[in-house]
Design a protein around this motif. Structure first.
Motif, PDB file in Angstrom:
ATOM      1  N   ALA A 168       0.834  -1.211   0.000  1.00 11.85           N
ATOM      2  CA  ALA A 168       0.000   0.000   0.000  1.00 11.85           C
ATOM      3  C   ALA A 168       0.861   1.250   0.000  1.00 11.85           C
ATOM      4  O   ALA A 168       0.546   2.245  -0.680  1.00 11.85           O
ATOM      5  CB  ALA A 168      -0.924  -0.013   1.212  1.00 11.85           C
ATOM      6  N   ALA A 217       0.957   4.590  -2.512  1.00 13.28           N
ATOM      7  CA  ALA A 217       0.893   5.945  -1.965  1.00 13.28           C
ATOM      8  C   ALA A 217       2.112   6.763  -2.389  1.00 13.28           C
ATOM      9  O   ALA A 217       2.001   7.957  -2.680  1.00 13.28           O
ATOM     10  CB  ALA A 217       0.795   5.882  -0.442  1.00 13.28           C
ATOM     11  N   TRP A 255      -4.211   6.912  -5.498  1.00 15.34           N
ATOM     12  CA  TRP A 255      -4.615   6.952  -4.101  1.00 15.34           C
ATOM     13  C   TRP A 255      -5.691   5.916  -3.809  1.00 15.34           C
ATOM     14  O   TRP A 255      -5.704   5.294  -2.733  1.00 15.34           O
ATOM     15  CB  TRP A 255      -5.112   8.348  -3.720  1.00 15.34           C
ATOM     16  CG  TRP A 255      -4.036   9.394  -3.636  1.00 15.34           C
ATOM     17  CD1 TRP A 255      -3.881  10.491  -4.431  1.00 15.34           C
ATOM     18  CD2 TRP A 255      -2.962   9.427  -2.700  1.00 15.34           C
ATOM     19  NE1 TRP A 255      -2.772  11.209  -4.060  1.00 15.34           N
ATOM     20  CE2 TRP A 255      -2.183  10.583  -2.989  1.00 15.34           C
ATOM     21  CE3 TRP A 255      -2.566   8.613  -1.645  1.00 15.34           C
ATOM     22  CZ2 TRP A 255      -1.048  10.926  -2.258  1.00 15.34           C
ATOM     23  CZ3 TRP A 255      -1.437   8.956  -0.917  1.00 15.34           C
ATOM     24  CH2 TRP A 255      -0.690  10.093  -1.222  1.00 15.34           C
ATOM     25  N   ARG A 256      -6.592   5.718  -4.757  1.00 15.88           N
ATOM     26  CA  ARG A 256      -7.621   4.683  -4.559  1.00 15.88           C
ATOM     27  C   ARG A 256      -6.996   3.292  -4.505  1.00 15.88           C
ATOM     28  O   ARG A 256      -7.430   2.434  -3.727  1.00 15.88           O
ATOM     29  CB  ARG A 256      -8.660   4.751  -5.686  1.00 15.88           C
ATOM     30  CG  ARG A 256      -9.536   5.990  -5.640  1.00 15.88           C
ATOM     31  CD  ARG A 256     -10.693   5.868  -6.627  1.00 15.88           C
ATOM     32  NE  ARG A 256     -11.465   7.091  -6.712  1.00 15.88           N
ATOM     33  CZ  ARG A 256     -12.547   7.232  -7.481  1.00 15.88           C
ATOM     34  NH1 ARG A 256     -12.963   6.224  -8.228  1.00 15.88           N
ATOM     35  NH2 ARG A 256     -13.196   8.382  -7.497  1.00 15.88           N
ATOM     36  N   ALA A 299      -3.993   2.602  -3.425  1.00 17.29           N
ATOM     37  CA  ALA A 299      -3.331   2.488  -2.120  1.00 17.29           C
ATOM     38  C   ALA A 299      -4.342   2.123  -1.033  1.00 17.29           C
ATOM     39  O   ALA A 299      -4.077   1.252  -0.182  1.00 17.29           O
ATOM     40  CB  ALA A 299      -2.623   3.798  -1.776  1.00 17.29           C
ATOM     41  N   ASP A 300      -5.508   2.764  -1.051  1.00 20.61           N
ATOM     42  CA  ASP A 300      -6.546   2.441  -0.061  1.00 20.61           C
ATOM     43  C   ASP A 300      -7.068   1.019  -0.251  1.00 20.61           C
ATOM     44  O   ASP A 300      -7.375   0.318   0.729  1.00 20.61           O
ATOM     45  CB  ASP A 300      -7.707   3.431  -0.173  1.00 20.61           C
ATOM     46  CG  ASP A 300      -7.316   4.829   0.293  1.00 20.61           C
ATOM     47  OD1 ASP A 300      -6.350   4.937   1.084  1.00 20.61           O
ATOM     48  OD2 ASP A 300      -7.966   5.809  -0.125  1.00 20.61           O
ATOM     49  N   ALA A 301      -7.159   0.572  -1.498  1.00 21.02           N
ATOM     50  CA  ALA A 301      -7.660  -0.775  -1.764  1.00 21.02           C
ATOM     51  C   ALA A 301      -6.714  -1.834  -1.204  1.00 21.02           C
ATOM     52  O   ALA A 301      -7.149  -2.846  -0.649  1.00 21.02           O
ATOM     53  CB  ALA A 301      -7.864  -0.974  -3.264  1.00 21.02           C
ATOM     54  N   ARG A 345      -4.588  -1.371   1.298  1.00 19.09           N
ATOM     55  CA  ARG A 345      -4.549  -1.234   2.755  1.00 19.09           C
ATOM     56  C   ARG A 345      -5.766  -1.881   3.409  1.00 19.09           C
ATOM     57  O   ARG A 345      -5.653  -2.487   4.489  1.00 19.09           O
ATOM     58  CB  ARG A 345      -4.474   0.240   3.122  1.00 19.09           C
ATOM     59  CG  ARG A 345      -4.176   0.520   4.575  1.00 19.09           C
ATOM     60  CD  ARG A 345      -3.972   2.005   4.824  1.00 19.09           C
ATOM     61  NE  ARG A 345      -2.777   2.510   4.153  1.00 19.09           N
ATOM     62  CZ  ARG A 345      -2.797   3.318   3.107  1.00 19.09           C
ATOM     63  NH1 ARG A 345      -3.960   3.706   2.574  1.00 19.09           N
ATOM     64  NH2 ARG A 345      -1.675   3.737   2.555  1.00 19.09           N
ATOM     65  N   THR A 346      -6.929  -1.800   2.764  1.00 17.20           N
ATOM     66  CA  THR A 346      -8.160  -2.322   3.356  1.00 17.20           C
ATOM     67  C   THR A 346      -8.546  -3.697   2.826  1.00 17.20           C
ATOM     68  O   THR A 346      -9.559  -4.247   3.249  1.00 17.20           O
ATOM     69  CB  THR A 346      -9.315  -1.345   3.083  1.00 17.20           C
ATOM     70  OG1 THR A 346      -9.478  -1.186   1.657  1.00 17.20           O
ATOM     71  CG2 THR A 346      -9.035   0.011   3.716  1.00 17.20           C
ATOM     72  N   CYS A 367     -10.745  -2.243  -5.815  1.00 19.70           N
ATOM     73  CA  CYS A 367     -10.466  -0.826  -6.057  1.00 19.70           C
ATOM     74  C   CYS A 367     -11.627  -0.118  -6.749  1.00 19.70           C
ATOM     75  O   CYS A 367     -11.771   1.090  -6.634  1.00 19.70           O
ATOM     76  CB  CYS A 367      -9.192  -0.673  -6.886  1.00 19.70           C
ATOM     77  SG  CYS A 367      -9.289  -1.376  -8.549  1.00 19.70           S
TER      78      CYS A 367
END
Length: 621
Positions: A187, A191, A273-274, A276-278, A280-281, A285
């Motif tokens: 992630a 980022a 950025w999306r 990276a969030d995908a 991480r969680t 995406c």
């Protein structure tokens, strides 16, 4: 009248600077559950000396328990522990059979071997340090156990922390708990790519490109390590490898955009950025906003985003072969084995025994080996002359002090002295408030918990380890030894300061470690340039070479920055290396931009060709 404050000397500035970040609570819990319970179990069994040895193994393992994935922790903790156990057995035998003069000679020879071994890489450096410290402890610590028993107890302590590292979940992990370090690392790569795109055309671009290199290095380390099966059975693991591989062309396109130097709209990084969030969680995406396709680098970014979307939300094959991801750098080129279809993770050739041997016997290995030999041998000789009951503290302390990766020489000596004085004073006060055996045991538990936090600064780590070691001494049945610990440390500081500034009879000038890493970076950059200019359409091979070049440059930059912060008698040996590193970084950045344009147009742009020629001529000059 305004007064201008003069900047601090680099060595002093380094001594006052500490790493920042959130408290690693998982590592704190592991540290509290490692040495303390082992010590309590040994005391209940009536074997305090066995508990001391196991606690020492857990302490050294805790020092090597750094942030990262569980699989990467296995070699980082386990290999030095194995070497340390062997050193403990060897030191016990040497202490029992060698006289004072012979012991000093053996320590000097082992110091040269351990120092030369440290030139191979980070894990080898930890191995060399643990070997020498364990030899000193084995030779000098008066314990009833035989050498092989000491080795097994030391290994049991380190193994217990490694078990805790492997089985305890992380409270911040998303998805399968065993992928907490890997997921966070991947992630961070996305980022960092997004941050580089946002920084294009601004003064922050250079720093963001360095941050991307660091994130890729960390992710490569996190995804490396042992596996139970060659063909991974975990769908989530295969997807993580595919997501990491998908970040490589994104990083290439982002570097080309930063090289162009034109600011970009926020939309260009929104999809990154999306992603990276995908990661991480551990969620899909979803739709990604595509950047404008106005030039070659933006078109490359858009195409890489499309491929990344497949890696995130597309199907994962049932038996994807996951290739190993060695953390070492090789400038020999991409692997010649045929690649399988579909997204593959980056893999570089592992460092061969021949490459490692070249580093050991090269100028860097010889130079550092001689310094460690002099410090380790001189520490043993002085300690023997003083007839101190804890004479092994002096050479063991010198081994830690002579390590260049802990900072500039003057900085680490200052930190070691201050940390020891503070830790010894703190221990003396706490020991008076906590009488009896329960007090030292509680301090061992506290020290084990604080080691992961203390590793962020050498003085803090020294203070924590001082409290830990003095507590073990009391558990072993000896009186409080805070003043003796301070005296031994100050003697070791004096020895290392003198030896560190001695002109050594090594072929070539000093600063061999810096020149070795700069040579490796130069070879890696040249290999990358030749591959791109050859017009090869082997993109996977190109990404491999690009990773090797940037990783080697990051290692060289770290070594140069540390050397530049030394006192002038040492810093002068590496004068001018900063300019070479800057030129190499510009060469690799330019070549990356050239590769992106070559994919788009099929030819090398004239602007890139002229710039590459100029940089190559500057390096030659």
């Amino acid at each position: 009248m305004r007064t201008t404050l003069r900047p601090l000397p680099p060595w002093l500035g380094h001594a006052l600077r500490a790493q920042r970040g959130p408290v690693p609570w998982s590592a704190v819990v592991r540290g509290a559950l490692a040495a303390g319970p082992l010590l309590v179990a040994a005391l209940l069994a009536g074997r305090p000396s066995a508990g001391v040895l196991a606690a020492l193994g857990a302490m050294f393992a805790g020092i090597n328990d750094r942030p990262g994935s569980r699989r990467a922790a296995v070699p980082r903790i386990g290999v030095p522990a194995l070497v340390g156990a062997g050193g403990l057995a060897l030191g016990t035998w040497v202490g029992a059979h060698a006289g004072s003069a012979a012991l000093v000679g053996v320590f000097a020879l082992l110091g040269f071997a351990g120092g030369a071994l440290s030139a191979v890489g980070p894990i080898a450096s930890a191995c060399g340090t643990q070997l020498l410290v364990a030899v000193a402890i084995g030779a000098g610590m008066p314990l009833p156990e035989a050498g092989w028993q000491r080795a097994l107890l030391f290994l049991a302590g380190a193994g217990w922390l490694l078990v805790l590292r492997s089985v305890l979940p992380s409270p911040s992990a998303a998805g399968a708990y065993r992928f907490d370090g890997e997921r966070a690392a991947v992630a961070q790569v996305y980022a960092a790519v997004a941050g580089l795109v946002d920084a294009a055309g601004s003064p922050r671009a250079t720093a963001q490109r360095a941050a991307l290199t660091a994130a890729l290095d960390h992710a490569q380390d996190a995804l490396s390590g042992p596996r139970l099966r060659r063909f991974a059975g975990s769908r989530e693991e295969r997807r993580l490898h595919a997501q990491y591989a998908a970040a490589l062309p994104l990083g290439e396109a982002a570097t080309a955009l930063a090289w162009a130097g034109s600011p970009l709209p926020a939309r260009a990084s929104e999809g990154l950025w999306r992603l990276a969030d995908a990661v991480r969680t551990a969620q899909p995406c979803g739709p990604l906003p595509a950047p404008a396709r106005s030039d070659a680098a933006l078109r490359a970014l858009d195409e890489a985003l499309l491929h990344a979307a497949v890696a995130f939300d597309g199907p994962v094959r049932g038996r994807t072969r996951i290739a190993p991801l060695p953390v070492t750098v090789s400038a020999t080129g991409p692997d010649d084995q045929p690649r399988e279809a579909g997204p593959q993770p980056l893999h570089t050739r592992p460092r061969t025994p021949v490459t490692a041997l070249r580093r050991v016997v090269g100028p860097a290995g010889r130079e550092y080996g001689i310094r460690v030999a002099l410090c380790f041998g001189a520490g043993a000789a002085v300690a023997q002359l003083l007839h101190n009951a804890h004479w092994y503290w002096l050479p063991a302390t010198a081994v830690f002090l002579v390590k260049p990766d802990l900072g500039p020489l003057a900085s680490r000596v200052l930190c070691r002295a201050f940390g020891t004085v503070f830790g010894a004073a703190l221990f003396a006060g706490l020991a008076a408030l906590l009488p009896g055996l329960a007090g030292p045991v509680a301090l061992v538990v506290l020290g084990g918990a604080l080691i992961p936090v203390g590793t962020r600064h050498f003085a803090a780590q020294t203070a924590v380890v001082t409290v830990f070691v003095l507590s073990l001494v009391m558990v072993g049945g000896e009186p409080q030894m805070a003043l003796a610990r301070i005296g031994e440390t100050l003697l070791a500081c004096a020895i290392v300061l003198c030896v560190g500034h001695l002109p050594l009879p090594v072929p070539g000038r000093g600063g061999g470690a810096v020149r070795m890493r700069l040579t490796t970076a130069d070879e890696a950059a040249q290999a990358y340039v030749l591959h791109v200019l050859s017009g090869s359409d082997d993109r996977a091979g190109r990404w491999t070479l690009r990773r090797e070049a940037y990783r080697a440059l990051a290692e060289a930059r770290t070594a140069i920055d540390l050397a530049a912060a030394e006192l002038s008698p040492l810093a002068r040996h590496t004068a001018g290396t900063e300019d070479v590193a800057v030129t190499l970084e510009a060469l690799v950045d330019t070549t990356t931009s050239c590769a992106v344009h070559l994919d788009d147009t099929g030819r090398v742009p004239e602007q890139h060709a002229e710039r590459i020629d100029a940089l190559l001529a500057e390096l030659t000059a």
